[in-house]
Design a protein around this motif. Structure first.
Motif, PDB file in Angstrom:
ATOM      1  N   HIS A 145       0.832  -1.218   0.000  1.00 28.28           N
ATOM      2  CA  HIS A 145       0.000   0.000   0.000  1.00 28.28           C
ATOM      3  C   HIS A 145       0.864   1.264   0.000  1.00 28.28           C
ATOM      4  O   HIS A 145       0.768   2.105   0.885  1.00 28.28           O
ATOM      5  CB  HIS A 145      -0.948   0.008   1.201  1.00 28.28           C
ATOM      6  CG  HIS A 145      -1.980  -1.071   1.161  1.00 28.28           C
ATOM      7  ND1 HIS A 145      -3.161  -0.968   0.458  1.00 28.28           N
ATOM      8  CD2 HIS A 145      -1.991  -2.300   1.739  1.00 28.28           C
ATOM      9  CE1 HIS A 145      -3.865  -2.078   0.609  1.00 28.28           C
ATOM     10  NE2 HIS A 145      -3.172  -2.908   1.377  1.00 28.28           N
ATOM     11  N   ASN A 146       1.720   1.381  -1.002  1.00 27.45           N
ATOM     12  CA  ASN A 146       2.529   2.582  -1.159  1.00 27.45           C
ATOM     13  C   ASN A 146       2.404   3.094  -2.596  1.00 27.45           C
ATOM     14  O   ASN A 146       1.526   2.664  -3.342  1.00 27.45           O
ATOM     15  CB  ASN A 146       3.983   2.293  -0.776  1.00 27.45           C
ATOM     16  CG  ASN A 146       4.227   2.481   0.716  1.00 27.45           C
ATOM     17  OD1 ASN A 146       4.280   3.591   1.225  1.00 27.45           O
ATOM     18  ND2 ASN A 146       4.362   1.367   1.437  1.00 27.45           N
ATOM     19  N   ASN A 147       3.286   4.025  -2.977  1.00 27.63           N
ATOM     20  CA  ASN A 147       3.178   4.683  -4.276  1.00 27.63           C
ATOM     21  C   ASN A 147       4.357   4.396  -5.192  1.00 27.63           C
ATOM     22  O   ASN A 147       4.728   5.230  -6.027  1.00 27.63           O
ATOM     23  CB  ASN A 147       3.046   6.204  -4.089  1.00 27.63           C
ATOM     24  CG  ASN A 147       1.789   6.590  -3.335  1.00 27.63           C
ATOM     25  OD1 ASN A 147       0.809   5.855  -3.314  1.00 27.63           O
ATOM     26  ND2 ASN A 147       1.816   7.754  -2.699  1.00 27.63           N
ATOM     27  N   LEU A 148       4.955   3.226  -5.062  1.00 31.86           N
ATOM     28  CA  LEU A 148       6.054   2.869  -5.945  1.00 31.86           C
ATOM     29  C   LEU A 148       5.539   2.718  -7.376  1.00 31.86           C
ATOM     30  O   LEU A 148       4.519   2.069  -7.611  1.00 31.86           O
ATOM     31  CB  LEU A 148       6.694   1.556  -5.486  1.00 31.86           C
ATOM     32  CG  LEU A 148       7.498   1.629  -4.183  1.00 31.86           C
ATOM     33  CD1 LEU A 148       7.810   0.232  -3.674  1.00 31.86           C
ATOM     34  CD2 LEU A 148       8.778   2.419  -4.371  1.00 31.86           C
ATOM     35  N   HIS A 167      -0.198  -4.080  -3.674  1.00 34.91           N
ATOM     36  CA  HIS A 167      -0.874  -2.782  -3.816  1.00 34.91           C
ATOM     37  C   HIS A 167       0.088  -1.629  -4.084  1.00 34.91           C
ATOM     38  O   HIS A 167      -0.017  -0.563  -3.495  1.00 34.91           O
ATOM     39  CB  HIS A 167      -1.745  -2.500  -2.597  1.00 34.91           C
ATOM     40  CG  HIS A 167      -2.717  -3.600  -2.292  1.00 34.91           C
ATOM     41  ND1 HIS A 167      -3.797  -3.881  -3.094  1.00 34.91           N
ATOM     42  CD2 HIS A 167      -2.738  -4.513  -1.290  1.00 34.91           C
ATOM     43  CE1 HIS A 167      -4.457  -4.911  -2.587  1.00 34.91           C
ATOM     44  NE2 HIS A 167      -3.826  -5.317  -1.499  1.00 34.91           N
ATOM     45  N   ASN A 168       1.050  -1.884  -4.958  1.00 35.07           N
ATOM     46  CA  ASN A 168       1.843  -0.828  -5.580  1.00 35.07           C
ATOM     47  C   ASN A 168       1.644  -0.989  -7.083  1.00 35.07           C
ATOM     48  O   ASN A 168       1.707  -2.109  -7.601  1.00 35.07           O
ATOM     49  CB  ASN A 168       3.332  -0.976  -5.254  1.00 35.07           C
ATOM     50  CG  ASN A 168       3.677  -0.498  -3.855  1.00 35.07           C
ATOM     51  OD1 ASN A 168       3.856   0.678  -3.614  1.00 35.07           O
ATOM     52  ND2 ASN A 168       3.762  -1.449  -2.925  1.00 35.07           N
ATOM     53  N   ARG A 169       1.400   0.094  -7.786  1.00 35.89           N
ATOM     54  CA  ARG A 169       1.158   0.011  -9.220  1.00 35.89           C
ATOM     55  C   ARG A 169       2.403   0.485  -9.979  1.00 35.89           C
ATOM     56  O   ARG A 169       2.789   1.630  -9.911  1.00 35.89           O
ATOM     57  CB  ARG A 169      -0.068   0.838  -9.611  1.00 35.89           C
ATOM     58  CG  ARG A 169      -1.368   0.303  -8.966  1.00 35.89           C
ATOM     59  CD  ARG A 169      -2.583   0.948  -9.597  1.00 35.89           C
ATOM     60  NE  ARG A 169      -2.741   0.597 -10.988  1.00 35.89           N
ATOM     61  CZ  ARG A 169      -3.280  -0.557 -11.410  1.00 35.89           C
ATOM     62  NH1 ARG A 169      -3.669  -1.459 -10.533  1.00 35.89           N
ATOM     63  NH2 ARG A 169      -3.399  -0.791 -12.690  1.00 35.89           N
ATOM     64  N   CYS A 221       3.220  -2.227 -19.289  1.00 32.30           N
ATOM     65  CA  CYS A 221       2.189  -2.887 -18.502  1.00 32.30           C
ATOM     66  C   CYS A 221       2.172  -2.280 -17.115  1.00 32.30           C
ATOM     67  O   CYS A 221       3.093  -1.579 -16.704  1.00 32.30           O
ATOM     68  CB  CYS A 221       2.448  -4.403 -18.404  1.00 32.30           C
ATOM     69  SG  CYS A 221       4.038  -4.817 -17.675  1.00 32.30           S
ATOM     70  N   THR A 222       1.113  -2.558 -16.402  1.00 30.63           N
ATOM     71  CA  THR A 222       0.992  -2.130 -15.013  1.00 30.63           C
ATOM     72  C   THR A 222       0.996  -3.367 -14.149  1.00 30.63           C
ATOM     73  O   THR A 222       0.315  -4.342 -14.459  1.00 30.63           O
ATOM     74  CB  THR A 222      -0.312  -1.348 -14.786  1.00 30.63           C
ATOM     75  OG1 THR A 222      -0.298  -0.209 -15.635  1.00 30.63           O
ATOM     76  CG2 THR A 222      -0.413  -0.899 -13.335  1.00 30.63           C
TER      77      THR A 222
END
Length: 232
Positions: A145-148, A167-169, A221-222
């Motif tokens: 759950h971070n923003n990497l 939960h990092n995109r 890709c994500t």
């Protein structure tokens, strides 16, 4: 008061708070509410009642000491890392502190014996290069759950460290670093799932398979990182 608050939580909220406070929940919604309520009450009692294990205080360095070498410093604006380093923590939770990277104090002070660091639910978007040098004892790093966004940041995590990165995109492509990244992801005990579109259908493909062969045009890709054995 605690009971009323817990029993007004929806299922996704219960699971969210359970993940944030590292409480394992299972069963029906009411069962999970009861489990979380019991844990919440226990935490409150720990804050109010002195420990009987010889420790004089539960509040140390702006953190909560749960065991002799385990500290919860979550949702704390200013963690006193210099003070904390003298306590020689083995387990350290730093959930929800709005960090955008590992706190530089973790690298500055002596946390060489720290084995587990939980940085989930922060805003981490990059990692320092000095993780291996400054944290040689690190065994598990939780970055869920971070923003990497750049998967190459994972190369800064030392090989042999277990990385939790749900939960990092990430936006990824199979460039010249794909081979090294593929090997490194496997060593981190993590599976990277690439979300891509094939024939108009959205599919999830493991990064190791997606970039397993050289391709002339590398599609972007994500990806979402999922630790083996983790529950969604």
């Amino acid at each position: 008061m605690v009971r009323a608050w817990v029993y007004n939580l929806k299922k996704d909220e219960v699971l969210k708070y359970g993940a944030e406070f590292e409480v394992k929940l299972s069963g029906t919604l009411d069962a999970m509410r009861r489990q979380f309520e019991d844990w919440k009450m226990m935490l409150i009692l720990l804050l109010l009642i002195p420990l009987t294990t010889g420790l004089t205080s539960q509040r140390i360095c702006e953190c909560i000491r749960t065991k002799i070498d385990s500290f919860i410093c979550s949702y704390v604006e200013n963690v006193d890392f210099e003070c904390l380093s003298r306590e020689k923590p083995v387990e350290l939770s730093l959930i929800g502190n709005n960090y955008t990277t590992l706190p530089e104090e973790l690298l500055k002070y002596n946390f060489k014996g720290t084995k587990y660091i939980n940085l989930s639910h922060n805003k981490v978007n990059r990692l320092p290069n000095e993780i291996g040098e400054s944290l040689p004892g690190l065994e598990t790093l939780n970055l869920e759950h971070n923003n990497l966004t750049n998967p190459k940041e994972l190369l800064k995590i030392p090989m042999g460290v277990k990385a939790l990165i749900n939960h990092n995109r990430f936006e990824c492509d199979c460039d010249s670093d794909a081979k090294n990244l593929r090997i490194h992801i496997k060593d981190l005990s993590t599976i990277a799932m690439c979300s891509t579109i094939e024939s108009g259908i959205q599919k999830s493909v493991p990064f190791t398979a997606f970039c397993g062969k050289k391709i002339e045009i590398a599609p972007k890709c994500t990806i979402n990182y999922q630790h083996r054995g983790s529950l969604e």
